[in-house]
Design a protein around this motif. Structure first.
Motif, PDB file in Angstrom:
ATOM      1  N   ASN A  77      26.192  40.812  32.608  1.00 31.26           N
ATOM      2  CA  ASN A  77      27.422  41.276  31.985  1.00 31.26           C
ATOM      3  C   ASN A  77      27.881  40.297  30.906  1.00 31.26           C
ATOM      4  N   MET A  78      29.072  40.503  30.376  1.00 36.15           N
ATOM      5  CA  MET A  78      29.578  39.671  29.279  1.00 36.15           C
ATOM      6  C   MET A  78      29.768  38.216  29.699  1.00 36.15           C
ATOM      7  N   ASP A  79      29.932  37.985  31.005  1.00 41.63           N
ATOM      8  CA  ASP A  79      30.086  36.620  31.508  1.00 41.63           C
ATOM      9  C   ASP A  79      28.757  35.999  31.888  1.00 41.63           C
ATOM     10  N   ASP A  80      27.650  36.684  31.559  1.00 41.01           N
ATOM     11  CA  ASP A  80      26.297  36.220  31.856  1.00 41.01           C
ATOM     12  C   ASP A  80      26.048  36.132  33.360  1.00 41.01           C
ATOM     13  N   ILE A  81      26.661  37.034  34.124  1.00 42.21           N
ATOM     14  CA  ILE A  81      26.484  37.113  35.567  1.00 42.21           C
ATOM     15  C   ILE A  81      25.701  38.380  35.887  1.00 42.21           C
ATOM     16  N   THR A  82      24.746  38.274  36.793  1.00 40.62           N
ATOM     17  CA  THR A  82      23.969  39.441  37.201  1.00 40.62           C
ATOM     18  C   THR A  82      24.866  40.417  37.945  1.00 40.62           C
ATOM     19  N   THR A  83      24.840  41.677  37.544  1.00 40.76           N
ATOM     20  CA  THR A  83      25.699  42.685  38.156  1.00 40.76           C
ATOM     21  C   THR A  83      24.921  43.977  38.376  1.00 40.76           C
ATOM     22  N   TYR A  84      25.324  44.759  39.367  1.00 43.49           N
ATOM     23  CA  TYR A  84      24.689  46.037  39.646  1.00 43.49           C
ATOM     24  C   TYR A  84      25.086  47.050  38.569  1.00 43.49           C
ATOM     25  N   ARG A 141      37.432  55.610  35.602  1.00 45.11           N
ATOM     26  CA  ARG A 141      37.814  56.965  36.005  1.00 45.11           C
ATOM     27  C   ARG A 141      37.934  57.070  37.522  1.00 45.11           C
ATOM     28  N   LEU A 142      36.975  56.494  38.237  1.00 45.21           N
ATOM     29  CA  LEU A 142      37.042  56.534  39.697  1.00 45.21           C
ATOM     30  C   LEU A 142      38.248  55.755  40.212  1.00 45.21           C
ATOM     31  N   GLY A 143      38.528  54.607  39.592  1.00 41.54           N
ATOM     32  CA  GLY A 143      39.663  53.803  40.027  1.00 41.54           C
ATOM     33  C   GLY A 143      40.995  54.479  39.842  1.00 41.54           C
ATOM     34  N   SER A 144      41.058  55.458  38.948  1.00 48.86           N
ATOM     35  CA  SER A 144      42.320  56.171  38.706  1.00 48.86           C
ATOM     36  C   SER A 144      42.532  57.335  39.662  1.00 48.86           C
ATOM     37  N   GLU A 145      41.531  57.653  40.488  1.00 44.45           N
ATOM     38  CA  GLU A 145      41.689  58.724  41.474  1.00 44.45           C
ATOM     39  C   GLU A 145      42.734  58.301  42.514  1.00 44.45           C
ATOM     40  N   VAL A 146      43.613  59.232  42.901  1.00 44.71           N
ATOM     41  CA  VAL A 146      44.716  58.882  43.809  1.00 44.71           C
ATOM     42  C   VAL A 146      44.212  58.478  45.183  1.00 44.71           C
ATOM     43  N   SER A 147      43.015  58.909  45.546  1.00 45.00           N
ATOM     44  CA  SER A 147      42.491  58.600  46.878  1.00 45.00           C
ATOM     45  C   SER A 147      41.806  57.235  46.935  1.00 45.00           C
ATOM     46  N   ILE A 148      41.641  56.574  45.804  1.00 46.80           N
ATOM     47  CA  ILE A 148      40.869  55.334  45.755  1.00 46.80           C
ATOM     48  C   ILE A 148      41.797  54.126  45.779  1.00 46.80           C
ATOM     49  N   ASP A 149      41.565  53.278  46.766  1.00 46.98           N
ATOM     50  CA  ASP A 149      42.311  52.035  46.865  1.00 46.98           C
ATOM     51  C   ASP A 149      41.733  50.985  45.930  1.00 46.98           C
ATOM     52  N   ALA A 150      40.398  50.882  45.879  1.00 44.98           N
ATOM     53  CA  ALA A 150      39.748  49.907  45.003  1.00 44.98           C
ATOM     54  C   ALA A 150      38.290  50.288  44.814  1.00 44.98           C
ATOM     55  N   VAL A 151      37.715  49.798  43.725  1.00 48.83           N
ATOM     56  CA  VAL A 151      36.295  49.957  43.444  1.00 48.83           C
ATOM     57  C   VAL A 151      35.659  48.570  43.520  1.00 48.83           C
ATOM     58  N   VAL A 152      34.576  48.466  44.302  1.00 52.32           N
ATOM     59  CA  VAL A 152      33.883  47.190  44.454  1.00 52.32           C
ATOM     60  C   VAL A 152      32.655  47.204  43.563  1.00 52.32           C
ATOM     61  N   VAL A 153      32.652  46.299  42.587  1.00 54.45           N
ATOM     62  CA  VAL A 153      31.488  46.099  41.713  1.00 54.45           C
ATOM     63  C   VAL A 153      30.751  44.862  42.210  1.00 54.45           C
ATOM     64  N   GLU A 154      29.489  45.048  42.560  1.00 48.90           N
ATOM     65  CA  GLU A 154      28.715  43.949  43.152  1.00 48.90           C
ATOM     66  C   GLU A 154      28.077  43.098  42.073  1.00 48.90           C
ATOM     67  N   GLU A 155      28.249  41.791  42.196  1.00 52.38           N
ATOM     68  CA  GLU A 155      27.615  40.832  41.295  1.00 52.38           C
ATOM     69  C   GLU A 155      26.807  39.849  42.136  1.00 52.38           C
ATOM     70  N   THR A 156      25.513  40.044  42.153  1.00 53.06           N
ATOM     71  CA  THR A 156      24.659  39.177  42.957  1.00 53.06           C
ATOM     72  C   THR A 156      23.227  39.331  42.508  1.00 53.06           C
ATOM     73  N   GLY A 157      22.432  38.292  42.732  1.00 54.67           N
ATOM     74  CA  GLY A 157      21.001  38.385  42.551  1.00 54.67           C
ATOM     75  C   GLY A 157      20.345  38.584  43.902  1.00 54.67           C
ATOM     76  N   ALA A 158      19.149  39.165  43.916  1.00 49.14           N
ATOM     77  CA  ALA A 158      18.501  39.529  45.179  1.00 49.14           C
ATOM     78  C   ALA A 158      18.231  38.329  46.072  1.00 49.14           C
ATOM     79  N   GLU A 159      17.915  37.188  45.493  1.00 51.49           N
ATOM     80  CA  GLU A 159      17.546  36.029  46.313  1.00 51.49           C
ATOM     81  C   GLU A 159      18.468  34.841  46.066  1.00 51.49           C
ATOM     82  N   GLU A 160      19.686  35.106  45.638  1.00 50.18           N
ATOM     83  CA  GLU A 160      20.595  33.999  45.346  1.00 50.18           C
ATOM     84  C   GLU A 160      21.001  33.265  46.612  1.00 50.18           C
ATOM     85  N   SER A 161      21.071  31.944  46.534  1.00 50.54           N
ATOM     86  CA  SER A 161      21.528  31.142  47.670  1.00 50.54           C
ATOM     87  C   SER A 161      22.949  31.521  48.012  1.00 50.54           C
TER      88      SER A 161
END
Length: 590
Positions: free
Chosen positions: A129-136, A193-213
C-alpha cells in the motif's frame, strides 16, 4: 471456491526413494503433521473437512486418530503426503489428532470443530500500500452489528456487492468476504461502500505477510543463563509445587488446565519435544503439547511453547509446566494460529480455543500504528500497521474482549508488552496491550544486571532495553531463554524479547488456576502483584515517561503498609511467592 480432491493410489518418486532407503537400512523420514487447514465448504459446521500435509507417510495402511479413536476409512482420502479428513461434529468433539503407521506415531495437533476460520492470502493476493506495508487485496472481514443475524447479513451483502463469504468468526458476528477487485484502489472504494452499510460496525483490512515474525526483537540478545529465570524464582516455584501439592497429600486436589498458545508450530524433532508424539493422554497427569510440526527448532513458536512444556535436562529449553509433571494435574498446551491470516486469524484461533475450554491464552504478539514513537521520541519501525488496519483490528479486539467478558469471564489473556522501546498502553498506537480489561495481563521484559545483590533486591535486574513500558504493564519477567536444539544435550541459542517473558506469566497463572480453579481474573492479578518482587527506582507514583516500567506497587498490594519499601516500585514476577499466596488464599477460604 473450487477445492482440489486428491486421489489415493499414486506413489510419488520421493516416497519411493524413502521406501528404498528403508529397505537398505537407512533411517526413514519421521511421521510428522506439518500443516492442517480447513478445506471444502468452510461455512459448513455439521461435517467439516480438513486438509493435512503429512511427511513420512507411505502408501501402506495407516490410522488417523481423533481423541484416541480411529477415524473411519471412508472419511479419509490420501495422495502421497496429502491427506483429507472429514469429521462429523455430531459424532465427536474437538481434540488431538495424530497419525499411526509402521509402529510410528506422529505429533498430535489440535483439531477444533467450533468453526471459526479465516483464509490467508497467497503471495499473488497481496500488494504494497501507500505506506509500503503488505496488505490483502481482495480479502476483508466485516464486523456486523449484534442485532443482525451475521450469517444472513454477510450473505446479503456478498450478493449485493458480487462478493463471496469465505470465512467466519460467528461468536463475534464477523465474516470474511472475497471481493471482486483486482487492485487496492478498487478494494478501498468497495471498503468505503461496505463501511457505510447500516449493519456494519467495522471493516477489517488485513496487513500481514505470510511468514512474518509475530513479535521480533530489535537488538541483539545477550547470553542467557540460569540467572535469568532465577530472577523470577522459577526453580523455587517448581520445587514448591512438587513438595506442597503431590496427590498423596490429599488436602489440595489440583485440576487440569488447558492453555492456548497463539503460535504457528513446534519442532517435534528436537529433544525438548520428542516425547510428546502420539497419544499423550496415556498418562493423565503429564503435560501434553498439541501443535503442527516445524522444520527447524529455533522458531518463535517452538521457543514460546518451550517455556511452558520443553523437556528438562535435554540441553535446550525447560518448561515450567513440564517441571510439575510428577505431581501435576495434566496441563494441556495447544499451539494454534488458525491460518497465516494475521491478526484476524489470531482472533479466530483464540475464539476456537476458548470455546474448546482453554482458560489461559498466550498472545506473544502485538503491533504498532505508523507514527508511534519510542521513549526517545524516535519513530517505531517494527511491526507497524496503517491507520485503516489499526482501526479495524481495534474493533475486532474490542468485540473479542466484550464476548470474553460476557460468555467466558473466567478466561485470561496474557500479552507481551512489545519490543520497540515504546509505550504499551498508548491506545492510539499499540494493540492489543493497550486494552484495559481485567481479563488482559500485559508482560514486560527484564534481564540480569551486573550488580552482585540478592535476588530480592530491585537492582538484581534491569529493564530489557527494547521492552515496551508504562503503567499498562502489569508485571515484568525474564526476557531471555535458551531455545531448542536438534542435538541432545546441546545448549540452544539465546532468544530474548517480551514474547518469552509472557509464557512465564501465563504458565504461572495456569498453575495458580490448577490450585484454585475458582480464581477470577481480578483475584489472579491481585495475587500476582502481591507476590511480586521489585525492579527499578522509587518514583513516589510520579515516574518520568521513560521510567515507569509497570504500574507502581500500591499500599493495598502490601497489606496497606504505607512505609513498605516496595511502594512505588515497578513489579517483577516472583513465581514461588505467588504460588505460596495462592495456596494460602485457598486455605483461608476453607
Amino acid at each position: 471456491m473450487v477445492t482440489k480432491y486428491w486421489s489415493v493410489n499414486r506413489l510419488a518418486p520421493a516416497l519411493a526413494f524413502m521406501l528404498m532407503l528403508t529397505a537398505t537400512g537407512a533411517t526413514a523420514e519421521p511421521l510428522r503433521v506439518e500443516q492442517l487447514q480447513r478445506c471444502g465448504n468452510l461455512l459448513e459446521l455439521e461435517s467439516q473437512e480438513f486438509c493435512l500435509h503429512v511427511s513420512g507417510l507411505d502408501d501402506t495402511s495407516f490410522e488417523v486418530k481423533l481423541n484416541g479413536a480411529p477415524l473411519q476409512a471412508e472419511n479419509l482420502s490420501h495422495d502421497n503426503d496429502k491427506v483429507r479428513v472429514r469429521i462429523s461434529s455430531a459424532e465427536t468433539q474437538s481434540g488431538p489428532l495424530w497419525f499411526e503407521q509402521h509402529e510410528q506415531s506422529s505429533n498430535p495437533l489440535w483439531v477444533s470443530l467450533k468453526g471459526s476460520h479465516v483464509l490467508a492470502a497467497t503471495d499473488q493476493e497481496v500488494a504494497k500500500n501507500m505506506d509500503d506495508i503488505t496488505t490483502y487485496v481482495d480479502l476483508i472481514s466485516l464486523i456486523i452489528e449484534e442485532d443482525y443475524d451475521g450469517a444472513e447479513e454477510a450473505q446479503r451483502l456478498a450478493e449485493k456487492y458480487n462478493a463471496e463469504v469465505v470465512g467466519m468468526i460467528p461468536p463475534l458476528n464477523t465474516y470474511q468476504l472475497r471481493l471482486p477487485v483486482d487492485n487496492l484502489e478498487e478494494r478501498d472504494a468497495l471498503v468505503l461502500r461496505l463501511g457505510s452499510e447500516v449493519s456494519i460496525d467495522a471493516v477489517v483490512v488485513e496487513e500481514t505477510g505470510a511468514e512474518e515474525s509475530i513479535e521480533s526483537e530489535t537488538n541483539s540478545p545477550p547470553a542467557a543463563d540460569d540467572q535469568e529465570w532465577a530472577s523470577n524464582r522459577f526453580l523455587d516455584a517448581v520445587n514448591y509445587y512438587q513438595r506442597r501439592l503431590p496427590p498423596q497429600n490429599g488436602d489440595i486436589k489440583t485440576q487440569p488446565i488447558r492453555i492456548g498458545v497463539i503460535e504457528r508450530e513446534v519442532d517435534f524433532d528436537s529433544p525438548d519435544f520428542a516425547d510428546y508424539l502420539g497419544d499423550c493422554r496415556t498418562d493423565s497427569l503429564r503435560t501434553c503439547v498439541y501443535a503442527r510440526d516445524a522444520a527447524k527448532p529455533d522458531g518463535h513458536g517452538t521457543t514460546v511453547a518451550g517455556v511452558f512444556a520443553a523437556a528438562w535436562n535435554e540441553g535446550g529449553n525447560s518448561g515450567f509446566l513440564r517441571g510439575l509433571d510428577e505431581v501435576g494435574p495434566g496441563f494441556e498446551v495447544i499451539v494454534d494460529r488458525n491460518s497465516d491470516a494475521g491478526i484476524t486469524a489470531n482472533i479466530a484461533a483464540s475464539v476456537n480455543l476458548v470455546e474448546d475450554g482453554a482458560r489461559v491464552l498466550n498472545w506473544s504478539w502485538g503491533i504498532h500504528r505508523i507514527g508511534a514513537t519510542d521513549i526517545n521520541g524516535d519513530e517505531v519501525d517494527s511491526l507497524v500497521r496503517s491507520g485503516i488496519a489499526m482501526s479495524g483490528y481495534e474493533e475486532l479486539l474490542e468485540e473479542f474482549f466484550l464476548w470474553l467478558r460476557r460468555e467466558h469471564p473466567d478466561v485470561v489473556v496474557v500479552n507481551s508488552a512489545g519490543n520497540a522501546s515504546s509505550f504499551s498502553g498508548s491506545d492510539d498506537y499499540r494493540l492489543p496491550s493497550s486494552f484495559v480489561t481485567e481479563q488482559l495481563f500485559v508482560v514486560g521484559g527484564h534481564e540480569r544486571s551486573d550488580e552482585d545483590v540478592p535476588v530480592e533486591d530491585p537492582r538484581y535486574v534491569i529493564k530489557r532495553e527494547a521492552s515496551n513500558i508504562d503503567m499498562r504493564v502489569d508485571i515484568t519477567a525474564a526476557a531471555c531463554v535458551r531455545g531448542s536444539s536438534l542435538i541432545e544435550g546441546e545448549q540452544g541459542e539465546a532468544h530474548c524479547g517480551t514474547s518469552y517473558a509472557t509464557p512465564l506469566v501465563a504458565g504461572l497463572l495456569a498453575a495458580m488456576m490448577s490450585i484454585d480453579p475458582e480464581l477470577t481474573p481480578a483475584q489472579l492479578r491481585i495475587l500476582l502483584r502481591r507476590g511480586a518482587m521489585t525492579i527499578g527506582e522509587e518514583y513516589d507514583f510520579e515516574p518520568t515517561d521513560a521510567d515507569d516500567l509497570t504500574a507502581p506497587i500500591l499500599p493495598s498490594e502490601r497489606a496497606n503498609d504505607l512505609n513498605h519499601p516496595d511502594i512505588g516500585l515497578s513489579a517483577r514476577l516472583n513465581m514461588y511467592k505467588t504460588l505460596d499466596l495462592t495456596v494460602q488464599s485457598l486455605e483461608r477460604e476453607r
